[in-house]
Design a protein around this motif. Structure first.
Motif, short mmCIF file in Angstrom:
data_model
loop_
_atom_site.label_atom_id
_atom_site.label_comp_id
_atom_site.label_asym_id
_atom_site.label_seq_id
_atom_site.Cartn_x
_atom_site.Cartn_y
_atom_site.Cartn_z
N PRO A 73 1.05 -38.75 -14.41
CA PRO A 73 1.99 -39.73 -13.84
C PRO A 73 1.27 -40.98 -13.37
CG PRO A 73 1.54 -38.00 -12.25
CD PRO A 73 0.84 -37.59 -13.53
N SER A 105 4.79 -47.19 -5.75
CA SER A 105 3.63 -46.34 -5.47
C SER A 105 2.87 -46.81 -4.24
CB SER A 105 2.70 -46.31 -6.69
OG SER A 105 3.36 -45.78 -7.82
N HIS A 150 15.72 -39.96 -8.60
CA HIS A 150 15.69 -40.75 -9.83
C HIS A 150 16.20 -42.15 -9.50
CE1 HIS A 150 15.14 -36.98 -12.12
NE2 HIS A 150 15.90 -36.48 -11.17
N ILE A 154 12.03 -44.53 -12.13
CA ILE A 154 10.93 -43.77 -11.58
C ILE A 154 11.53 -42.50 -10.99
CG2 ILE A 154 9.23 -45.58 -11.12
CD1 ILE A 154 10.28 -45.67 -8.22
N GLU A 155 10.84 -41.40 -11.19
CA GLU A 155 11.21 -40.16 -10.52
C GLU A 155 10.20 -39.92 -9.41
OE1 GLU A 155 11.90 -35.36 -11.22
OE2 GLU A 155 11.59 -36.68 -12.95
N LEU A 209 15.13 -48.83 -12.15
CA LEU A 209 14.35 -50.01 -11.80
C LEU A 209 15.12 -51.28 -12.13
CD1 LEU A 209 10.85 -48.83 -13.06
CD2 LEU A 209 11.83 -48.66 -10.77
N ALA A 235 7.11 -49.87 -10.73
CA ALA A 235 6.63 -48.51 -10.43
C ALA A 235 5.37 -48.57 -9.55
CB ALA A 235 6.34 -47.76 -11.72
N THR A 276 8.80 -39.28 -20.57
CA THR A 276 8.50 -39.17 -19.14
C THR A 276 6.98 -39.07 -18.97
OG1 THR A 276 9.00 -37.94 -17.12
CG2 THR A 276 8.82 -36.66 -19.16
N ILE A 290 4.82 -39.87 -8.58
CA ILE A 290 5.83 -40.81 -9.07
C ILE A 290 5.57 -40.99 -10.56
CG2 ILE A 290 6.70 -43.18 -8.98
CD1 ILE A 290 5.88 -43.31 -6.08
N GLN A 291 6.61 -40.81 -11.36
CA GLN A 291 6.43 -40.93 -12.80
C GLN A 291 7.47 -41.88 -13.39
OE1 GLN A 291 6.75 -36.67 -13.11
NE2 GLN A 291 8.62 -36.84 -14.35
N LEU A 292 7.04 -42.64 -14.38
CA LEU A 292 7.94 -43.52 -15.12
C LEU A 292 8.64 -42.71 -16.19
CD1 LEU A 292 6.11 -46.89 -15.91
CD2 LEU A 292 8.47 -46.66 -15.14
#
Length: 475
Positions: free
Chosen positions: A115, A80, A29, A164-165, A32, A76, A110, A140-142
């Motif tokens: 994602p 990526s 986690h 971002i996770e 940002l 993000a 989420t 990768i997810q916001l």
């Protein structure tokens, strides 16, 4: 007391059991580095007084509407690209329902199902990472961060901070890989200005998922340092082996780490427990098919590329020095400017053994503005002895004076005496030393050099004085 002794032994004498396969994945986690929060215009806050950087939406007041922060989306996308992920042209947000006091909405926003990116990887290079392997990135997810509970106080400054996770595949086969990956990831997001990169402040929080021999996985949450990650994995690996060898079974669960042992906090929830539903208030994210290349074009040189360049010709830096420079962008720029303009095989020596050492000996933080690359080059190329050059650097650091002011204050600006005449006088005053030199004891010339250095107060290099003595003595 017994538990603490056991944990210490585990840390000090850890060994892998060949009969039990280590298998691990990470969920990282990452806060940002944005000015504003993910879905509101509250400023992000890390050290402010509790509940001073919040808006109505951050604390879940009814009727408030979220609006996506495009800066968070850009960061993000940078992450990526850096992690070699496939950016999705379509992504959207979901509500993950759970009820904790630090989650004011009653759900977390989420990207569970769609994602921002998928299917990436990060390569570990044994040349620079002390480990090797290709670690897959699942997605990768916001998402938004939660508030933070301090005893009876809940601080919502952190609520809705953009995260971002990063979810890896379970590709780690040993703890060294995990350690190397986390350090490499920290350096990457810090270098690209995606995140501050700090574990200790909570800017990066790591959850590890571990199982042995494909038994149900155990998740250890919120590990705050690389030491905690390493020791928690060692302990849990041994614990799972002990359970299996005693005839027990591993139950899928969430655990915490208290610095000595892992403790079960709850049996693992399944996706259905979170009651994911699409967030109807946030528009879908639709991206151009060329967005990945557009983002790549604005990214700087990656850390691995910089390190490989610095440890190769013409720099030929030690790996440790290269990594240290990379972690301090101002110092890296200073070094490259100095190296480019100081065409000398001793460039690295002057940077690390003389300049950095001068600051360290005075217990001072290196200041790129106090002694500029141009000034360091002037000092290094001057006719003063090395001892005097060190004295100049030391005084400049202590006083903050310019080079000219320092030379004047040290009385080094007076004319350098005529070396040829000086050496001749010293030779005439030391017939016994001269005879020893002429009889083959060449090292005795250092006696003469020492006298000359004392008279000139270090204003002339020792090698120049020695060469003059050799000429006068015709050796």
């Amino acid at each position: 007391m017994f538990i603490r002794r056991l944990a210490t032994t585990t840390k000090d004498k850890f060994q892998y059991n060949p009969n039990y396969k280590f298998k691990c994945g990470l969920e990282i986690h990452t806060q940002l580095k944005t000015k504003y929060k993910l879905f509101s215009l509250s400023e992000t806050s890390f050290n402010d007084e509790p509940n001073t950087k919040i808006s109505y939406f951050d604390v879940g007041l009814p009727g408030t509407q979220p609006k996506l922060n495009p800066e968070a989306l850009l960061l993000a996308l940078k992450a990526s690209v850096a992690l070699n992920c496939d950016i999705q042209s379509f992504s959207k947000f979901d509500r993950k329902h759970y009820f904790y006091p630090d989650q004011p909405l009653g759900y977390q926003i989420t990207q569970q199902y769609y994602p921002i990116s998928k299917n990436g990887y990060l390569e570990l290079d044994s040349q620079i990472d002390d480990s090797e392997g290709k670690i897959g990135i699942e997605r990768i997810q916001l998402e938004q961060d939660t508030g933070k509970k301090y005893g009876d106080i809940i601080d919502f400054n952190r609520a809705n901070t953009p995260l971002i996770e990063v979810v890896t595949k379970p590709d780690f086969t040993n703890i060294d890989q995990v350690f190397a990956f986390v350090k490499k990831y920290q350096l990457l997001v810090r270098h690209l200005e995606i995140c501050s990169g700090d574990l200790e402040t909570g800017a990066i929080r790591v959850d590890v998922n571990l199982n042995v021999n494909d038994s149900p996985r155990v998740e250890i949450k919120n590990l705050g340092t690389t030491g905690d990650i390493t020791n928690a994995l060692k302990y849990e690996y041994n614990k799972q082996i002990e359970t299996l060898e005693n005839g027990g079974t591993i139950v899928q669960a969430t655990k915490s780490w208290d610095g000595y042992v892992t403790k079960t906090t709850r049996t693992k929830e399944n996706m259905i427990d979170y009651r994911y539903v699409p967030d109807s208030e946030i528009p879908n994210v639709n991206l151009d098919k060329n967005i990945a290349q557009d983002v790549k074009d604005i990214l700087p040189e990656f850390p691995d590329q910089i390190i490989k360049r610095l440890i190769s010709s013409p720099y030929n830096l030690q790996l440790t020095h290269a990594k240290n420079l990379l972690s301090e962008p101002e110092q890296l720029q200073y070094y490259e400017t100095f190296f480019k303009n100081f065409v000398n095989p001793d460039a690295n020596k002057w940077m690390f053994q003389e300049l950095f050492s001068a600051f360290a000996k005075l217990d001072k933080v290196f200041d790129v503005n106090l002694i500029t690359p141009e000034i360091l080059i002037k000092v290094a190329n001057s006719n003063h002895s090395l001892v005097t050059k060190r004295l100049i650097l030391k005084n400049m650091i202590i006083t903050g004076k310019s080079l000219d002011e320092t030379i004047k204050s040290l009385n080094l600006e007076s004319e350098i005496p005529q070396i040829e005449e000086l050496c001749e006088n010293i030779i005439n005053q030391n017939p016994e030393v001269v005879k020893r030199i002429q009889d083959g004891h060449e090292n005795a010339i250092q006696v003469l050099v020492g006298q000359a250095m004392k008279i000139t107060r270090g204003k002339v290099k020792a090698n120049e004085i020695k060469e003059q003595f050799l000429k006068n003595l015709v050796l």
